[in-house]
Design an enzyme around this catalytic site. Structure first.
Site, mmCIF file in Angstrom:
data_model
loop_
_atom_site.group_PDB
_atom_site.id
_atom_site.type_symbol
_atom_site.label_atom_id
_atom_site.label_comp_id
_atom_site.label_asym_id
_atom_site.label_seq_id
_atom_site.Cartn_x
_atom_site.Cartn_y
_atom_site.Cartn_z
ATOM 1 N N GLN A 7 -21.785 104.408 82.411
ATOM 2 C CA GLN A 7 -21.328 103.717 80.744
ATOM 3 C C GLN A 7 -22.569 103.806 79.974
ATOM 4 O O GLN A 7 -23.535 104.779 80.317
ATOM 5 C CB GLN A 7 -20.663 102.603 80.816
ATOM 6 C CG GLN A 7 -19.384 102.622 81.546
ATOM 7 C CD GLN A 7 -19.043 102.261 83.084
ATOM 8 O OE1 GLN A 7 -19.859 101.501 83.465
ATOM 9 N NE2 GLN A 7 -18.871 103.365 83.979
ATOM 10 N N LYS B 286 -26.813 110.765 82.484
ATOM 11 C CA LYS B 286 -27.553 110.023 83.443
ATOM 12 C C LYS B 286 -27.740 110.563 84.930
ATOM 13 O O LYS B 286 -28.634 110.200 85.536
ATOM 14 C CB LYS B 286 -26.815 108.384 83.507
ATOM 15 C CG LYS B 286 -26.723 108.042 82.252
ATOM 16 C CD LYS B 286 -25.811 106.508 82.062
ATOM 17 C CE LYS B 286 -24.439 106.687 82.402
ATOM 18 N NZ LYS B 286 -23.720 107.561 81.298
ATOM 19 N N ASP C 190 -21.771 109.277 79.433
ATOM 20 C CA ASP C 190 -21.670 110.765 79.757
ATOM 21 C C ASP C 190 -23.070 111.351 79.107
ATOM 22 O O ASP C 190 -22.876 112.382 78.689
ATOM 23 C CB ASP C 190 -20.632 111.314 79.176
ATOM 24 C CG ASP C 190 -19.241 110.874 79.878
ATOM 25 O OD1 ASP C 190 -19.387 110.567 80.890
ATOM 26 O OD2 ASP C 190 -18.300 110.673 79.014
ATOM 27 N N GLY D 76 -18.481 108.844 85.837
ATOM 28 C CA GLY D 76 -18.545 110.141 86.452
ATOM 29 C C GLY D 76 -19.790 111.027 86.094
ATOM 30 O O GLY D 76 -20.142 111.176 84.963
ATOM 31 N N HIS D 77 -20.721 111.016 87.312
ATOM 32 C CA HIS D 77 -22.281 111.361 87.158
ATOM 33 C C HIS D 77 -22.260 112.592 87.692
ATOM 34 O O HIS D 77 -21.791 112.767 88.988
ATOM 35 C CB HIS D 77 -22.997 110.439 87.492
ATOM 36 C CG HIS D 77 -23.195 109.147 86.956
ATOM 37 N ND1 HIS D 77 -24.144 107.974 87.101
ATOM 38 C CD2 HIS D 77 -22.303 108.720 85.831
ATOM 39 C CE1 HIS D 77 -23.572 106.982 86.480
ATOM 40 N NE2 HIS D 77 -22.811 107.412 85.579
HETATM 41 P P1 GDP Z 1 -23.508 110.694 82.904
HETATM 42 O O1 GDP Z 1 -21.991 110.149 82.965
HETATM 43 O O2 GDP Z 1 -24.266 110.424 82.047
HETATM 44 O O3 GDP Z 1 -24.121 111.056 84.316
HETATM 45 O O4 GDP Z 1 -22.968 112.493 82.175
HETATM 46 P P2 GDP Z 1 -21.800 113.346 82.892
HETATM 47 O O5 GDP Z 1 -22.159 113.767 83.971
HETATM 48 O O6 GDP Z 1 -20.583 112.536 82.754
HETATM 49 O O7 GDP Z 1 -21.684 114.616 81.683
HETATM 50 C C1 GDP Z 1 -22.940 115.175 81.290
HETATM 51 C C2 GDP Z 1 -22.688 116.595 81.548
HETATM 52 O O8 GDP Z 1 -23.732 117.323 80.903
HETATM 53 C C3 GDP Z 1 -22.708 117.227 82.842
HETATM 54 O O9 GDP Z 1 -21.740 118.163 82.929
HETATM 55 C C4 GDP Z 1 -24.054 117.566 83.189
HETATM 56 O O10 GDP Z 1 -24.058 118.700 84.216
HETATM 57 C C5 GDP Z 1 -24.296 118.270 81.934
HETATM 58 N N1 GDP Z 1 -25.783 118.147 81.524
HETATM 59 C C6 GDP Z 1 -26.741 117.325 81.647
HETATM 60 N N2 GDP Z 1 -27.937 117.609 81.094
HETATM 61 C C7 GDP Z 1 -27.585 118.659 80.535
HETATM 62 C C8 GDP Z 1 -28.465 119.585 79.439
HETATM 63 O O11 GDP Z 1 -29.489 119.298 79.181
HETATM 64 N N3 GDP Z 1 -27.728 120.570 78.881
HETATM 65 C C9 GDP Z 1 -26.623 121.059 79.177
HETATM 66 N N4 GDP Z 1 -25.885 121.999 78.637
HETATM 67 N N5 GDP Z 1 -25.950 120.172 80.020
HETATM 68 C C10 GDP Z 1 -26.300 119.051 80.516
HETATM 69 P P1 IMO Z 2 -20.350 107.382 82.714
HETATM 70 O O1 IMO Z 2 -21.003 106.503 83.680
HETATM 71 C C1 IMO Z 2 -17.690 107.501 79.079
HETATM 72 C C2 IMO Z 2 -14.788 104.302 78.638
HETATM 73 C C3 IMO Z 2 -13.308 104.580 78.786
HETATM 74 C C4 IMO Z 2 -12.836 103.783 77.942
HETATM 75 C C5 IMO Z 2 -13.431 102.602 78.053
HETATM 76 C C6 IMO Z 2 -12.878 101.368 78.900
HETATM 77 O O2 IMO Z 2 -19.655 108.602 83.362
HETATM 78 O O3 IMO Z 2 -21.169 107.317 81.493
HETATM 79 P P2 IMO Z 2 -12.771 101.279 81.457
HETATM 80 O O4 IMO Z 2 -12.016 102.217 82.514
HETATM 81 O O5 IMO Z 2 -14.324 101.195 81.893
HETATM 82 O O6 IMO Z 2 -12.291 99.800 81.369
HETATM 83 O O7 IMO Z 2 -12.688 101.993 80.308
HETATM 84 O O8 IMO Z 2 -14.975 102.964 78.459
HETATM 85 N N1 IMO Z 2 -15.454 104.698 79.736
HETATM 86 C C7 IMO Z 2 -16.721 105.790 79.775
HETATM 87 N N2 IMO Z 2 -16.771 106.709 78.981
HETATM 88 N N3 IMO Z 2 -18.365 107.551 80.499
HETATM 89 C C8 IMO Z 2 -18.245 106.679 81.093
HETATM 90 O O9 IMO Z 2 -18.952 106.375 82.425
HETATM 91 C C9 IMO Z 2 -16.985 105.453 81.098
HETATM 92 N N4 IMO Z 2 -16.714 104.513 81.706
HETATM 93 C C10 IMO Z 2 -15.744 103.996 80.952
HETATM 94 O O10 IMO Z 2 -13.179 106.163 78.556
HETATM 95 O O11 IMO Z 2 -13.001 104.250 76.763
HETATM 96 MG MG MG Z 3 -20.116 110.712 82.937
#
Ligand code: GDP
Ligand code: IMO
Ligand code: MG
Length: 427
Positions: free
Chosen positions: A222, A16, A13, A40-41
């Site tokens: 991840q 990415k 999270d 979850g991107h």
């Molecule tokens: P990922 O799994 O690495 O793709 O990240 P996620 O999408 O799960 O979580 C990142 C969250 O931060 C999302 O809600 C993005 O919209 C948000 N986000 C990304 N970059 C920024 C930033 O620079 N500032 C803020 N405030 N939010 C951001």
């Molecule tokens: P993105 O790509 C954050 C965590 C789960 C759990 C562990 C194992 O959005 O960054 P799994 O279902 O993979 O066997 O769970 O890994 N986990 C993540 N945490 N971002 C993710 O993906 C994750 N994918 C798995 O919460 O702790």
């Molecule tokens: Mg994510």
């Protein structure tokens, strides 16, 4: 000719999806190489927020080829749902292809994920998407691959290898009724209309793109500390999100990866269980969670929040061979008076500079903090790093020195235009 791997440096999270989307404007091909819909991107374009779990975050560009590589585990139901979701939003998936070698998440994987988690004394807090059980079958050499969906016979043959054992485990260990082969076959053959036209040798497509001088972006899911080898085992996922996982997960040589960009939050978060040295269980942690909207994209769980941990990122620089960092969510710190950075750990009176493998050691580690001044200014509309408040610039310089890797991208909001590129990644 550039192949760039983009990896998470923390516990996932890191943003990415956002950085992939920004870089994809210049890339020709975007490839997922591991994980599955545990990811979850989030990508924000204008007023629309897209949440992608399986399809690469380059999909919002009409001309970008998006590939799901052989290292990914694919849930066909989720894939079809995500394709539908994009189509409803007017997004084309005409350039989406999937490796025929990728393994398939079956209904029993999802049930086993839940039942295994319930049975565990030491809960991992998995996403419950069947990821771990699907990788187990892959390595047990009893998995179902995407190419097995090509005919009823091949799918039945693959299931004959694995379903009797799964049912024995489900029934005898967990008291679950198990699954009937015909039902699974009928359901999965139903996905073929959507999926079969997308199956191909994705490794060959990447090879040809590289030969043609195109830009290829490998989108990690991840993060480093969820890596099965390098993460905080057993509180990890079942694949290699680190850059080393990209070559086998795509089907390219490791020497074909030109740059490795690590996406890193300006602080630290974690979803699920496991030790977290710089965790903040206080009002500052709550403030970061609310400002950063730190609730899981996949499961909606509140993310645990803490200070930036330089010990972790030094390790991420090392195990991924990072050539640059993309720093995200800097704006979340705008409200803070003072900011801390964990620069080392203290373990039983000893100073540790390197991340330990033993979680019993990690659990006892206390953070050693450096104190920096906050900037208390809104950075969300800043377009040039030199226009950031002096304290914010000092924060970035301090982090670079601490982790030994240059910051190449700074992100101050979820939108595309809230991104500063300090150094071109694709020409
Ligand atoms: P990922 O799994 O690495 O793709 O990240 P996620 O999408 O799960 O979580 C990142 C969250 O931060 C999302 O809600 C993005 O919209 C948000 N986000 C990304 N970059 C920024 C930033 O620079 N500032 C803020 N405030 N939010 C951001
Ligand atoms: P993105 O790509 C954050 C965590 C789960 C759990 C562990 C194992 O959005 O960054 P799994 O279902 O993979 O066997 O769970 O890994 N986990 C993540 N945490 N971002 C993710 O993906 C994750 N994918 C798995 O919460 O702790
Ligand atoms: Mg994510």
């Amino acid at each position: 000719m550039t192949v760039v791997a983009l990896v998470g440096t923390q516990w996932g999270d890191e943003g990415k999806g956002k950085i992939t989307d920004v870089l994809a404007s210049k890339a020709d091909v975007v490839v997922r190489y591991q994980g599955g819909n545990n990811a979850g991107h989030t990508v924000v374009v204008g007023d629309t927020t897209y949440k992608l779990h399986l399809i690469p975050s380059g999909i919002l560009y009409e001309g970008t080829t998006c590939l799901i590589g052989n290292g990914v585990v694919v849930d066909p139901q989720v894939l079809c749902g995500e394709i539908d979701y994009l189509h409803r939003g007017g997004i084309s998936t005409a350039n989406l292809y999937i490796s025929e070698r990728a393994h398939v998440i079956m209904p029993y994987h999802k049930v086993l994920d839940r039942l295994e988690e319930e049975r565990r004394v030491r809960k991992i807090g998995t996403t419950g998407r069947g990821i771990g059980p699907a990788y187990v079958d892959k390595y047990m050499r009893m998995g179902v691959r995407m190419l097995d969906l090509k005919s009823r016979e091949s799918l039945e043959q693959a299931l004959d290898q694995t379903l009797p054992l799964k049912n024995e485990i489900l029934q005898n260990v967990y008291g679950h009724p198990g699954f009937r082969k015909e039902e699974i076959v009928d359901e999965y053959l139903g996905y073929r209309k959507t999926i079969l036209p997308l199956l191909t040798d994705t490794s060959l497509l990447v090879y040809q793109a590289r030969q043609a001088g195109q830009g290829v972006l490998l989108e990690g899911a991840q993060g480093t500390f969820l890596d099965i080898d390098h993460g905080t085992y057993p509180f990890v996922t079942s694949s290699n999100p680190t850059s080393g996982g990209a070559a086998p997960g795509v089907g390219i040589g490791p020497n074909h990866i030109d740059q490795v960009i690590g996406v890193v939050k300006a602080y630290t978060t974690r979803v699920g269980e496991g030790p977290f040295v710089s965790e903040l269980n206080d009002a500052i942690g709550d403030l970061i969670r609310e400002r950063g909207r730190e609730y899981g994209t996949t499961t909606g769980r509140a993310r645990r929040c803490g200070w930036f941990d330089a010990v972790m990122i030094r390790y991420a620089v090392r195990v991924n061979g990072l050539t640059g960092l993309a720093m995200t969510l800097l704006d979340v710190l705008d409200a803070l008076e003072d900011i801390r950075v964990c620069v080392a750990y203290e373990y039983r009176g000893e100073r540790l500079e390197h991340f330990p493998a033993d979680l019993n050691v990690l659990r006892e580690c206390k953070p050693v903090y450096a104190e920096l001044s906050g900037w208390k200014e809104d950075t969300t509309e800043v377009k040039d790093v030199t226009d950031l408040p002096a304290e914010a610039q000092a924060y970035l310089v301090f982090l670079e020195e601490q982790v030994g890797c240059p910051i190449q991208i700074v992100s101050v909001g979820p939108r595309r235009d809230q991104t500063m590129l300090l150094h071109p990644i694709f020409r």
